[in-house]
Structure formats: structure tokens, C-alpha cells
Design a protein around this motif. Structure first.
Motif, PDB file in Angstrom:
ATOM      1  N   SER A 101       0.808  -1.229   0.000  1.00 31.28           N
ATOM      2  CA  SER A 101       0.000   0.000   0.000  1.00 31.28           C
ATOM      3  C   SER A 101       0.839   1.276   0.000  1.00 31.28           C
ATOM      4  O   SER A 101       0.334   2.324  -0.411  1.00 31.28           O
ATOM      5  CB  SER A 101      -0.976  -0.008   1.172  1.00 31.28           C
ATOM      6  N   CYS A 102       2.098   1.202   0.417  1.00 29.69           N
ATOM      7  CA  CYS A 102       2.925   2.422   0.390  1.00 29.69           C
ATOM      8  C   CYS A 102       3.879   2.441  -0.797  1.00 29.69           C
ATOM      9  O   CYS A 102       4.215   3.514  -1.291  1.00 29.69           O
ATOM     10  CB  CYS A 102       3.780   2.546   1.656  1.00 29.69           C
ATOM     11  N   ASP A 103       4.338   1.261  -1.231  1.00 26.75           N
ATOM     12  CA  ASP A 103       5.403   1.265  -2.240  1.00 26.75           C
ATOM     13  C   ASP A 103       4.950   0.839  -3.632  1.00 26.75           C
ATOM     14  O   ASP A 103       5.570   1.228  -4.609  1.00 26.75           O
ATOM     15  CB  ASP A 103       6.562   0.352  -1.782  1.00 26.75           C
ATOM     16  N   ILE A 104       3.921   0.008  -3.726  1.00 26.50           N
ATOM     17  CA  ILE A 104       3.478  -0.419  -5.065  1.00 26.50           C
ATOM     18  C   ILE A 104       2.288   0.434  -5.534  1.00 26.50           C
ATOM     19  O   ILE A 104       2.312   1.033  -6.602  1.00 26.50           O
ATOM     20  CB  ILE A 104       3.040  -1.917  -5.086  1.00 26.50           C
ATOM     21  N   HIS A 105       1.256   0.466  -4.696  1.00 29.44           N
ATOM     22  CA  HIS A 105      -0.011   1.056  -5.141  1.00 29.44           C
ATOM     23  C   HIS A 105       0.060   2.548  -5.527  1.00 29.44           C
ATOM     24  O   HIS A 105      -0.428   2.925  -6.600  1.00 29.44           O
ATOM     25  CB  HIS A 105      -1.079   0.805  -4.059  1.00 29.44           C
TER      26      HIS A 105
END
Ligand code: GSH
Length: 214
Positions: A101-105
Motif C-alpha cells: 500500500s505504500c510502495d506499489i499502489h
């Protein structure tokens, strides 16, 4: 309780899974992010970020950020806990949830993809490469995390957690965007196990009232 969401928004999908797992009754309102309903003044009063989802509690409090919403649900509806009490498991769950949720999305979010096209005039093909690049980089890290956790059916431990609530929607988005996911057998196995469960089926984009036909 009211959830403002969009059928194939992965952040909304995370919260829908949590609500379904916990068996919470709620009213759902569609916010069509393709036509900018997330940016109306009315919606921004609920979520100043102009992003879905937003949850309005029975007491009238509004809350944005899917992970904060799930944390709130977990504290108020402790049945089917999504953050394990065990410290090591909890740490591993949060590690995976944040990786997604912090690095991909966020770098593959609609507003970022639109900025690439509309402001930087990037071609459709280059935009697809951008999307695929961050998916491959992010999911290969998640795959390694799943191996090092030696997880069973789910991301961490023997039951569904917040990590699964984040992985399944991200995986579904990557599938929808036509990414090659053949290199991630552990992620695939978790996806297969979760998507057989009634809560994940109820929360799936294709089963939402606000679904827009393709
Ligand atoms: N960190 C936020 C992200 C929310 C988010 O990015 N939502 C997307 C849909 S998945 C959205 O509303 N996009 C609208 C836009 O990009 O304008 C959360 O977890 O709730």
C-alpha cells in the motif's frame, strides 16, 4: 455505517474484504473515480485527499485511508482479527501490507497514470511499461517476503490478515492491467486460497453494485 468506494479501486477492495470478513453490515455508495467524483467538494468533505475509500461511522465520523479504516474496524469489531496479537506475526503482516500500500499502489494510481498521459504526454505503451515495472519490482519483493515467512495458505500464519486484504486487490489490478505474474507462485497460491473464500467473493469488483460494464 457507510462506505464510499469504487468497484475496482484496490484501496476500496481492501476495506470491503475486511468488512465482509468481520460480517459487518454497511451501506455502500459508489464514487466514480473515472469521472472525477472523488474531487467534488461534497466528497472532499468526507475525505480531503480526494481518494476512495472513505468510511462514515454510525456516529457520523468520516475516515479516509484504507489501512487506517481497517485498523479502526479491527479495534471496534474484534471478531476475525486482521492484525495478529502475536508480535512477530503482526510485524510481518504490516511489512507486507505497507510494501503493497505504500510502495506499489501509490505510483500506479489513477491520478499518477493520468498525469503521465495528460501532462507528460507519455504514450500508452510507455505508461503500460511504467505500470508493469513497478508491479514486477514490488511483487518480487512481496514474493520473497512470503517465502521467508514460510507462509502456508495465507500471507502470514494460518488465517487471513491485513496482508491478504492488501495483496489480493493489488494482484487483481495487475491481472486487469495484463501484467505477467507467472514469476510469483507464492503470491498466486495465496490469491487462489483467498479468492475461494465467501468474504473475498463478496468484496470482489465484479460483485459490486456500482460496477461499470467493460
Ligand atoms: N492510501 C490511500 C490510497 C487511496 C487511493 O489511492 N485510492 C484510489 C483508488 S484505488 C483513488 O481514489 N484514486 C483516484 C485518483 O487517483 O484520482 C488508501 O489506502 O486509502
Amino acid at each position: 455505517m457507510k462506505l464510499y468506494s469504487f468497484f475496482n479501486s484496490s484501496a476500496s477492495y481492501r476495506v470491503r474484504i475486511a468488512l465482509a470478513l468481520k460480517g459487518i453490515d454497511y451501506q455502500s455508495t459508489g464514487v466514480n473515480i473515472r469521472i472525477g467524483q472523488q474531487n467534488t467538494l461534497e466528497y472532499r468533505q468526507l475525505n480531503p485527499l480526494g481518494l476512495v475509500p472513505a468510511l462514515v461511522t454510525d456516529e457520523g465520523a468520516s475516515l479516509g485511508q484504507s489501512l487506517a479504516i481497517i485498523d479502526w474496524l479491527d479495534r471496534h469489531y474484534p471478531q476475525v482479527p486482521l492484525l495478529p496479537a502475536d508480535e512477530t506475526e503482526r510485524m510481518r503482516v504490516l511489512e507486507i501490507a505497507y510494501a503493497i500500500s505504500c510502495d506499489i499502489h501509490p505510483i500506479n494510481n489513477l491520478r499518477v497514470l493520468r498525469y503521465l498521459s495528460d501532462e507528460l504526454h507519455i504514450s500508452e505503451e510507455a505508461k503500460k511499461r511504467w505500470y508493469e515495472h513497478w508491479i514486477q519490482q514490488g511483487l518480487s519483493a512481496v514474493e520473497r517476503l512470503l517465502h521467508s515467512n514460510q507462509s502456508g495458505e495465507f500471507c502470514v500464519g494460518t488465517s487471513v490478515t491485513l496482508a491478504d486484504c492488501c495483496l489480493i486487490p493489488q494482484w487483481a489490478n495487475a491481472l486487469r492491467m495484463g501484467c505477467d505474474l507467472s514469476g510469483y507462485p507464492r503470491c498466486q497460491a495465496v490469491y487462489d486460497a483467498c479468492t475461494r473464500l465467501p468474504a473475498f467473493i463478496a468484496a470482489a469488483p465484479e460483485n459490486q453494485q456500482d460496477k461499470i460494464p467493460a
